[in-house]
Design a protein around this motif. Structure first.
Motif, PDB file in Angstrom:
ATOM      1  N   LEU A 439      -6.141  -2.405  15.930  1.00 27.69           N
ATOM      2  CA  LEU A 439      -4.922  -3.027  15.388  1.00 27.69           C
ATOM      3  C   LEU A 439      -3.779  -2.937  16.388  1.00 27.69           C
ATOM      4  CD1 LEU A 439      -5.064  -1.754  11.696  1.00 27.69           C
ATOM      5  CD2 LEU A 439      -5.475  -4.083  12.508  1.00 27.69           C
ATOM      6  N   GLY A 450       3.045 -10.677  10.023  1.00 26.81           N
ATOM      7  CA  GLY A 450       3.801  -9.866   9.071  1.00 26.81           C
ATOM      8  C   GLY A 450       5.266 -10.246   9.036  1.00 26.81           C
ATOM      9  N   GLY A 492      -1.386   6.228  10.417  1.00 29.29           N
ATOM     10  CA  GLY A 492      -2.826   6.099  10.211  1.00 29.29           C
ATOM     11  C   GLY A 492      -3.579   7.357  10.578  1.00 29.29           C
ATOM     12  N   GLY A 763       2.941  -0.662   6.176  1.00 27.89           N
ATOM     13  CA  GLY A 763       1.884  -1.502   5.625  1.00 27.89           C
ATOM     14  C   GLY A 763       0.600  -1.416   6.430  1.00 27.89           C
ATOM     15  N   ILE A 764       0.716  -1.584   7.748  1.00 29.90           N
ATOM     16  CA  ILE A 764      -0.485  -1.543   8.599  1.00 29.90           C
ATOM     17  C   ILE A 764      -1.041  -0.123   8.664  1.00 29.90           C
ATOM     18  CG2 ILE A 764      -1.377  -1.983  10.903  1.00 29.90           C
ATOM     19  CD1 ILE A 764       0.894  -4.031  11.249  1.00 29.90           C
ATOM     20  N   THR A 766      -0.874   2.221   6.475  1.00 29.48           N
ATOM     21  CA  THR A 766      -1.517   2.608   5.220  1.00 29.48           C
ATOM     22  C   THR A 766      -2.850   1.900   5.048  1.00 29.48           C
ATOM     23  OG1 THR A 766       0.642   2.988   4.189  1.00 29.48           O
ATOM     24  CG2 THR A 766      -1.239   2.679   2.721  1.00 29.48           C
ATOM     25  N   ALA A 767      -2.894   0.630   5.425  1.00 29.26           N
ATOM     26  CA  ALA A 767      -4.123  -0.146   5.244  1.00 29.26           C
ATOM     27  C   ALA A 767      -5.229   0.307   6.197  1.00 29.26           C
ATOM     28  CB  ALA A 767      -3.839  -1.634   5.451  1.00 29.26           C
ATOM     29  N   ALA A 768      -4.852   0.723   7.422  1.00 21.82           N
ATOM     30  CA  ALA A 768      -5.862   1.042   8.441  1.00 21.82           C
ATOM     31  C   ALA A 768      -6.816   2.151   8.000  1.00 21.82           C
ATOM     32  CB  ALA A 768      -5.180   1.397   9.757  1.00 21.82           C
ATOM     33  N   LEU A 770      -7.441   3.179   4.951  1.00 19.29           N
ATOM     34  CA  LEU A 770      -7.886   3.055   3.560  1.00 19.29           C
ATOM     35  C   LEU A 770      -9.390   2.820   3.474  1.00 19.29           C
ATOM     36  CD1 LEU A 770      -6.976   3.023   0.638  1.00 19.29           C
ATOM     37  CD2 LEU A 770      -6.595   0.549   0.830  1.00 19.29           C
ATOM     38  N   LEU A 771      -9.915   1.897   4.289  1.00 19.13           N
ATOM     39  CA  LEU A 771     -11.349   1.623   4.250  1.00 19.13           C
ATOM     40  C   LEU A 771     -12.179   2.834   4.685  1.00 19.13           C
ATOM     41  CD1 LEU A 771     -13.695  -0.331   3.840  1.00 19.13           C
ATOM     42  CD2 LEU A 771     -13.356  -1.131   6.190  1.00 19.13           C
ATOM     43  N   THR A 774     -12.165   5.465   1.952  1.00 16.84           N
ATOM     44  CA  THR A 774     -12.965   5.039   0.806  1.00 16.84           C
ATOM     45  C   THR A 774     -14.449   5.222   1.076  1.00 16.84           C
ATOM     46  OG1 THR A 774     -11.276   3.413   0.189  1.00 16.84           O
ATOM     47  CG2 THR A 774     -13.479   3.092  -0.713  1.00 16.84           C
ATOM     48  N   TYR A 793       1.383  11.708   1.054  1.00 16.62           N
ATOM     49  CA  TYR A 793       1.557  10.356   1.581  1.00 16.62           C
ATOM     50  C   TYR A 793       3.036  10.042   1.800  1.00 16.62           C
ATOM     51  CZ  TYR A 793       1.773   5.276   1.653  1.00 16.62           C
ATOM     52  OH  TYR A 793       2.061   3.979   1.985  1.00 16.62           O
TER      53      TYR A 793
END
Length: 828
Positions: A439, A450, A492, A763-764, A766-768, A770-771, A774, A793
């Motif tokens: 990213l 964005g 991240g 945003g980026i 947090t998303a990075a 997450l996968l 999970t 967090y």
């Protein structure tokens, strides 16, 4: 060339300061990690009972496996033993004056209401220290000698619980001098052998050399005579054979430092490349002019490399001393949470500092090469036009690299979907870091997208200044990406590193809550439960089932790509009789009813890693390195809470149980056990979960402490990148003010830009992770539910965002103090 480099460096002090800060922090962090690693390799604690021994012979300190001509070694952390027959061979080696056998066993001294933990040894080992009597005489039958910390005097009577023998009263025959890490009880040799459990094994052999014989020379002779099946220690290494807690701490520190150094090098490389990119962007006009007047690509490349090397050398040397202080603070923190003994000493030497400076130089040259290629890509005439207008597209190589990294990272994070293995979890964690790097490489188009998504809100919220902030961000998406990327990396990386142990701990809690059937948990002191507790508990009215448990480590051997791999597992040793009444392991295949010597039950995750099924035979080594080839009789799902391997209690050499699980009727009175066994603690069934959570909290805190240093380094990089980006725009601010804009309007525009930067980074960032989190949760528990506390967090995001905003607004306010004409002329 040198004169030109010096003039250019003096002309761009801010850019120099940015590169210096990144390298200084990297040097300090690498020095700290190197010193922790060196401390783990050193003795840690000086020898006490072996202080006068010239050489100490002990059991193997590692498990070594060879497959296909390649070997893999894993250090063992539990005590190992020697066959007593080895004593004659040691005594027969030329130069040996005396070979003293040493057997140690746990001892609880019952003094008043307490039972302090001590170690028991035979009186004949006293010359190895040497211990001198301060009062009294050597022990005879029914007598012991203690050290002064026990507060006893010759003639006193003391109750002793030694080894696996029941409590017995002894008379204190004498007291020895010396301040010891742990209280000491010396028995007559015959009594010590009985309490140890028999004469067939030894913990170590202390060797006294003949006069004039060098200890190192004698160690070499012993090594030649005994081979590689034993450990020969001299000097400070004697403490490793003496202290089990030090042995474990050394292993943990080595593992922690080694993994941390790898992360630091990768992150430092990314941060340094970003810092040099911003510095090169500030000087793009200078470089373009140099090329236009005839400087070749080789000249410019050499100039950038020389500048960076000079800064790296100065910053690397300057960071060594703070790195030493950081190492001392980190070791203090690890002592505080119990991951290192309180008296564990830091090892200070020049090697980690020299290595840190060398790594900084190598990273700086690699980053200079990467930045130089980017700067020299356009032709000189094209470069002069690009100093004011950024190219709209990424170079094909960078675009392809970013897509490849992103694809590789996503593929790695998805490994737990199709592979139930510890390697799949490790791939998911590594894939998360690769996703973050990908990213960052693809930063410009991502932040441009964005920005367009957030443009409407910024314009409505900030009016004309918001319009200008959006236009600036779209026109300078590379500059914006260079400021967003360190914040994405910080958020991240922190969420990934915090989320991994948190998810693991949550899985363990769920397993313990669902699998604990016991109504009571019996625990003891430092050495575990006093002997006889299990039998006494089983005989109480109302007690249905009793299960003793020993926590241990087991090493599994597999073949990976035609090479051996030794995996370290947490395990439990239990009495299979009645296990089903106190623990529900969640058996999915086979049955624990068949658990007996020569068998093992394993978790689903371990079965996936070891390619095992019911009936398979595994190659294992017990915690003391003893080979064990069991057959798998059951596969269960609750491995996170109860350990990945479950063994029969009889195959584990531990002399005492760590805990006893009891399932009893409400009418059962367990208070009688406390009265019969001093030091025993009776708790309800939740005590096992509480102890597990306490241990996890200490381990998690110990793992997060060094990560705080990495996060601090990332915070420095965030502040560095944003400050450089703002100070570069001094001329832009001056033009805005000459065009009629006030200081307040410029600051409002920057507040809009900082809000955009924070929103994109959060945003980026947090998303990075997450996968991968999970997928890690799915691999550990079968449920895609990562565990990150909201408070954690918010702390990570809040700290990074606050730092980002301050790093923009504070230097901007300072820059706006300069009059516009002075700023344009470069005299501000």
């Amino acid at each position: 060339m040198i004169d030109l480099i010096w003039k250019l460096l003096k002309a761009d002090k801010a850019g120099l300061a940015g590169a210096f800060a990144a390298l200084f922090a990297a040097s300090a962090l690498l020095t700290a990690c190197g010193l922790i690693l060196q401390s783990g390799l050193a003795a840690g604690v000086p020898a006490e009972r072996y202080a006068a021994a010239d050489v100490v012979v002990s059991g193997p300190d590692s498990v070594q496996v060879t497959i296909g001509g390649e070997s893999e070694t894993e250090p063992v952390t539990e005590p190992t033993t020697l066959p007593s027959a080895l004593l004659e061979r040691v005594a027969a080696v030329p130069g040996v004056r005396a070979a003293v056998p040493d057997r140690g066993f746990p001892v609880d001294l019952v003094i008043g209401d307490g039972s302090p933990a001590a170690t028991g040894h035979g009186w004949s080992t006293a010359p190895l220290a040497p211990f001198a009597l301060a009062a009294g005489h050597a022990p005879g039958p029914g007598e012991v000698v203690v050290d002064a910390s026990a507060g006893l005097r010759p003639g006193d009577r003391v109750t002793v619980v030694a080894g696996t023998a029941p409590a017995a009263a002894y008379r204190v025959a004498g007291v020895v001098r010396g301040e010891l890490r742990r209280p000491l009880v010396l028995f007559p040799d015959e009594e010590a052998t009985r309490l140890y459990g028999g004469p067939r094994a030894l913990d170590a052999i202390g060797v006294l050399a003949r006069p004039g014989i060098d200890p190192e020379e004698l160690a070499g002779r012993l090594k030649e005579a005994l081979g590689d099946s034993v450990t020969i220690a001299t000097g400070e290494a004697r403490g490793r054979a003496e202290f089990g807690d030090v042995r474990k701490a050394r292993s943990d520190l080595q593992e922690l430092a080694a993994s941390l150094i790898g992360s630091v090098v990768v992150i430092a490389g990314l941060v340094l490349t970003g810092a040099l990119s911003l510095t090169a962007h500030r000087r793009r006009r200078q470089i373009a002019l140099l090329r236009a007047v005839g400087a070749s690509s080789r000249h410019v490349t050499r100039m950038i490399a020389a500048e960076t090397a000079a800064v790296a050398l100065l910053a690397g040397l300057s960071g060594c001393l703070p790195g030493g202080l950081l190492a001392a603070l980190l070791l203090d923190a690890l002592r505080l949470v119990g991951l290192a003994p309180a008296d564990f000493e830091i090892s200070v030497g020049p090697v980690p500092m020299v290595a840190a400076v060398a790594v900084c130089l190598l990273l700086s040259q690699a980053a200079a090469w990467a930045v130089g290629r980017r700067v020299l890509r356009p032709l000189p005439a094209q470069a002069l036009t690009e100093v004011s207008v950024e190219p709209s597209r990424l170079p094909a190589v960078r675009l392809a690299s970013g897509v490849l990294l992103l694809t590789t990272g996503v593929a790695g994070t998805s490994a737990p979907l199709w592979w139930s293995s510890v390697f799949a979890v490790a791939l998911a964690a590594s894939g998360g870091l690769i996703v973050i790097i990908g990213l960052s490489v693809l930063g410009p188009p991502i932040v441009r997208l964005g920005t367009r998504m957030l443009a409407g809100r910024l314009r409505r919220r900030y009016g004309a200044e918001g319009h200008l902030a959006v236009a600036n961000s779209l026109a300078h998406s590379r500059r914006l990406a260079a400021t967003v990327s360190p914040m994405v990396l910080a958020i991240g990386f922190a969420l990934l590193q915090i989320g991994l142990p948190a998810t693991t701990a949550a899985a363990a809690r769920r397993d313990l809550e669902g699998g604990t059937l016991a109504t009571h948990t019996l625990t003891g002191g430092e050495w575990g439960l006093p002997p006889g507790v299990r039998a006494d508990a089983a005989g109480l009215p109302g007690v249905r089932t009793v299960t003793p448990i020993v926590r241990t480590r087991v090493y599994a051997v597999i073949r990976l790509l035609d090479s051996p791999e030794v995996l370290d597992y947490q395990a439990q040793a239990v009495d299979p009789a009645g296990l089903a009444g106190t623990v529900d392991l969640g058996v999915e295949a086979g049955s624990t009813a068949g658990l007996r010597p020569g068998t093992v039950a394993i978790s689903r995750a371990a079965a996936g890693t070891l390619s095992a099924k019911v009936g398979s035979t595994l190659t294992l080594y017990l915690g003391d390195g003893t080979p064990y080839r069991p057959q798998v009789v059951a596969i269960y799902r609750r491995g996170s809470g109860f350990g990945d391997l479950t063994l029969p209690r009889s195959v584990v050499p531990a002399s005492r149980d760590d805990a006893v699980l009891v399932r009893a009727d409400p009418s059962a009175d367990l208070g009688a056990l406390v009265r019969a066994h001093p030091g025993l603690v009776v708790s309800d069934g939740a005590a096992m979960r509480a102890a597990q959570e306490e241990g996890e909290a200490a381990a998690m805190l110990g793992g997060l402490l060094p990560l705080l240093l990495v996060f601090g380094y990332l915070a420095v990089s965030v502040a560095n990148a944003l400050t450089l980006a703002v100070t570069e725009r001094t001329r832009e601010f001056a033009l805005l003010r000459l065009a009629g804009g006030s200081r307040g309007q410029v600051m409002r525009m920057l507040r809009a830009e900082s809000a955009l930067t924070v929103l994109l980074a959060v945003g980026i960032g947090t998303a990075a992770p997450l996968l991968p989190l999970t997928m890690i949760a799915y691999g550990l528990t079968g449920l895609p539910l990562p565990a990150v506390q909201p408070v954690t967090y918010l702390a990570v995001v809040g700290a990074t965002s606050a730092l980002g905003v301050l790093s923009v607004l504070v230097p901007a306010r300072i820059a706006l103090r300069t009059r516009p004409v002075q700023a344009l002329s470069g005299r501000g």
